[in-house]
Design a protein around this motif. Structure first.
Motif, short mmCIF file in Angstrom:
data_model
loop_
_atom_site.label_atom_id
_atom_site.label_comp_id
_atom_site.label_asym_id
_atom_site.label_seq_id
_atom_site.Cartn_x
_atom_site.Cartn_y
_atom_site.Cartn_z
N TYR A 73 0.86 -1.19 0.00
CA TYR A 73 0.00 0.00 0.00
C TYR A 73 0.89 1.23 0.00
CZ TYR A 73 0.71 -0.41 5.11
OH TYR A 73 1.26 -0.54 6.36
N ALA A 74 0.35 2.34 -0.46
CA ALA A 74 1.16 3.52 -0.76
C ALA A 74 1.91 4.04 0.46
CB ALA A 74 0.27 4.61 -1.34
N ALA A 75 1.23 4.15 1.60
CA ALA A 75 1.87 4.71 2.79
C ALA A 75 3.07 3.88 3.23
CB ALA A 75 0.85 4.80 3.93
N TRP B 120 8.88 4.02 3.85
CA TRP B 120 10.18 3.35 3.70
C TRP B 120 11.24 4.36 3.25
CZ3 TRP B 120 13.63 1.98 -0.31
CH2 TRP B 120 14.54 0.97 0.02
N PHE B 121 10.90 5.19 2.26
CA PHE B 121 11.83 6.23 1.82
C PHE B 121 11.99 7.31 2.90
CE2 PHE B 121 10.57 4.44 -2.30
CZ PHE B 121 11.81 4.31 -2.91
N HIS B 122 10.87 7.62 3.58
CA HIS B 122 10.90 8.65 4.62
C HIS B 122 11.84 8.25 5.75
CE1 HIS B 122 8.77 10.90 8.07
NE2 HIS B 122 9.52 11.76 7.41
N ALA B 123 11.78 6.99 6.17
CA ALA B 123 12.65 6.51 7.24
C ALA B 123 14.11 6.61 6.85
CB ALA B 123 12.29 5.06 7.59
N GLY C 46 3.24 -3.76 8.01
CA GLY C 46 3.57 -2.65 7.11
C GLY C 46 3.83 -1.36 7.87
N LEU C 47 4.67 -0.52 7.31
CA LEU C 47 4.98 0.77 7.91
C LEU C 47 3.75 1.68 7.83
CD1 LEU C 47 8.48 1.21 6.21
CD2 LEU C 47 7.93 0.00 8.34
#
Length: 446
Positions: free
Chosen positions: A136-138, A143-146, A334-335
């Protein structure tokens, strides 16, 4: 020689080109925000963007002006209000600073920095499985944000320290935290005048949660207490900033911030050569009552009949998280799973539990490896530079044992500080080598 010349020309050309693009885009966004949202949040966002635009205009003279001007904006947790993106001002500032650091920052990176980047990559690889299993998008965005909050932040700090901007960057960060402390004190005085002696949620310079305010003030307090020699901050100003920030932390009643600060102060007081200064160990006697008071407050809440106080609520959440983790123990849910619905629709108030529920056992192993590795690496760095970096990151890890972990500024700020320390070390080493070479040149000519 030719390679260095072409690199300098490319950097100058890019600085001129992207500066005007950023100025135009920043002006458009700022006007859009101001016209479309006449609120305090919109004004704060527009002001932050205006600061970045001004910094972009200064880029030809100060190549890392954007990164430098972004450091105080890391302390602003409010949503930026840019379209439909759920980004905070802190996130926007970090992204802008990271772009500048990548394009104009010094290379090669030092060995400790490269090791930390590899350790973060281990964690990112471990959490990649939950991104694949839970599409899912979030999940993908987080993942990139972390990665940006850890690797991006430490690269920003490195670029500033390596370019010789360690002192202004840290002073700007201490200044931003002191503004929050003043706002907390003013808000507290107004609140106490009404007979309310509860935790203070500062409403100036922007509204923020007490735990966010407390933790970011604690990071700046660690820097002010350490006051390394290379920071060149007078002892009087450092002490004044430290105690001002401590008052702000006490008013927020953020126990995790206080515990994180206490642990960092203990490290700085006990380790020889920390920052090149000697710290009195008498301060440890002052910490004992603080630890005792925090322990008593927590025990009182745990034994209280009030099921909705802070301690009992967290214990209930942790029990629920354990049950939820057992539904997906290997790769997690999921994150940012709490935005996807389901009965466990809240962020776990503890770092390892959050990672375990989000990314499963695989992600948790990567998280532990990353943190243990980072702390070991920083402990081995020259204490003049490494102790502050170690202390501020250890402070964050201690804080996160009692509250949320993946919160924008609360993760990026300590990593920026750590990067500044590593960059300052590399900059000092280069100056020593240059000085030695200059001394050796006349001898060689003879």
């Amino acid at each position: 020689m030719q390679t260095a010349m072409w690199r300098d020309r490319l950097a100058q050309w890019w600085a001129g080109a992207w500066r005007w693009v950023l100025m135009a885009a920043g002006a458009v966004v700022a006007v859009t925000v101001l016209l479309g949202q006449q609120s305090a949040m919109g004004l704060v966002t527009a002001s932050a963007i205006a600061g970045l635009v001004i910094a972009a205009a200064l880029t030809p003279r100060v190549p890392l002006a954007v990164a430098l001007m972004a450091t105080p904006a890391l302390f602003i947790p409010v949503r930026a209000g840019l379209g439909g993106a759920d980004l905070s001002v802190s996130d926007v500032a970090l992204a802008a600073a990271f772009g500048t650091a990548i394009l104009l920052g010094h290379r090669p990176y030092s060995r400790p920095l490269r090791q930390i980047l590899w350790l973060n990559l281990v964690y990112q690889f471990a959490t990649l499985f939950t991104v694949i299993v839970n599409p899912y998008a979030a999940n993908t965005v987080e993942w990139f944000h972390a990665w940006l909050l850890v690797s991006g932040a430490i690269i920003v700090g490195w670029a500033l320290g390596r370019a010789g901007y360690a002192r202004p960057a840290l002073i700007l960060m201490i200044g931003a935290a002191c503004m929050i402390a003043v706002g907390t004190i003013v808000t507290g005085l107004i609140q106490f005048s009404r007979g309310d002696l509860g935790p203070v949620y500062p409403s100036w310079p922007v509204e923020m949660h007490k735990n966010f305010a407390g933790t970011v003030m604690a990071f700046a307090a660690v820097v002010a207490y350490a006051n390394p020699q290379w920071l060149s901050l007078t002892r009087g100003w450092a002490r004044a900033a430290f105690w001002l920030l401590c008052v702000g932390i006490v008013l927020t009643q953020s126990r995790q911030a206080a515990l994180g600060l206490i642990v960092a102060v203990v490290v700085l007081a006990l380790r020889r050569g920390a920052g090149g200064n000697r710290h009195s160990r008498l301060v440890l006697l002052l910490l004992a009552p603080a630890v005792w008071l925090i322990a008593v407050m927590v025990l009182d809440q745990v034994s209280s009949d009030n099921q909705f106080n802070s301690a009992n609520t967290r214990l209930e959440w942790l029990r629920a998280m354990f049950a939820y983790w057992k539904e997906a123990p290997v790769f997690g849910h999921g994150l940012r799973y709490w935005y996807q619905g389901g009965w466990a629709d809240f962020q776990p108030p503890q770092a390892e539990v959050e990672v375990a529920v989000s990314a499963g056992v695989v992600g948790l192993i990567g998280f532990i490896v990353m943190w243990l590795g980072i702390l070991v690496i920083l402990w081995r760095v020259d204490p003049v530079y490494g102790t502050l970096a170690f202390a501020v990151l250890l402070s964050r890890l201690v804080q996160s044992q009692f509250d949320l972990f993946w919160v924008a500024g609360q993760v990026s700020i300590p990593f920026v500080i750590a990067g500044i320390c590593l960059g300052a070390q590399a900059s000092a080493a280069e100056r020593r080598e240059s000085f030695t070479a200059d001394l050796a040149a006349p001898v060689a000519r003879r």
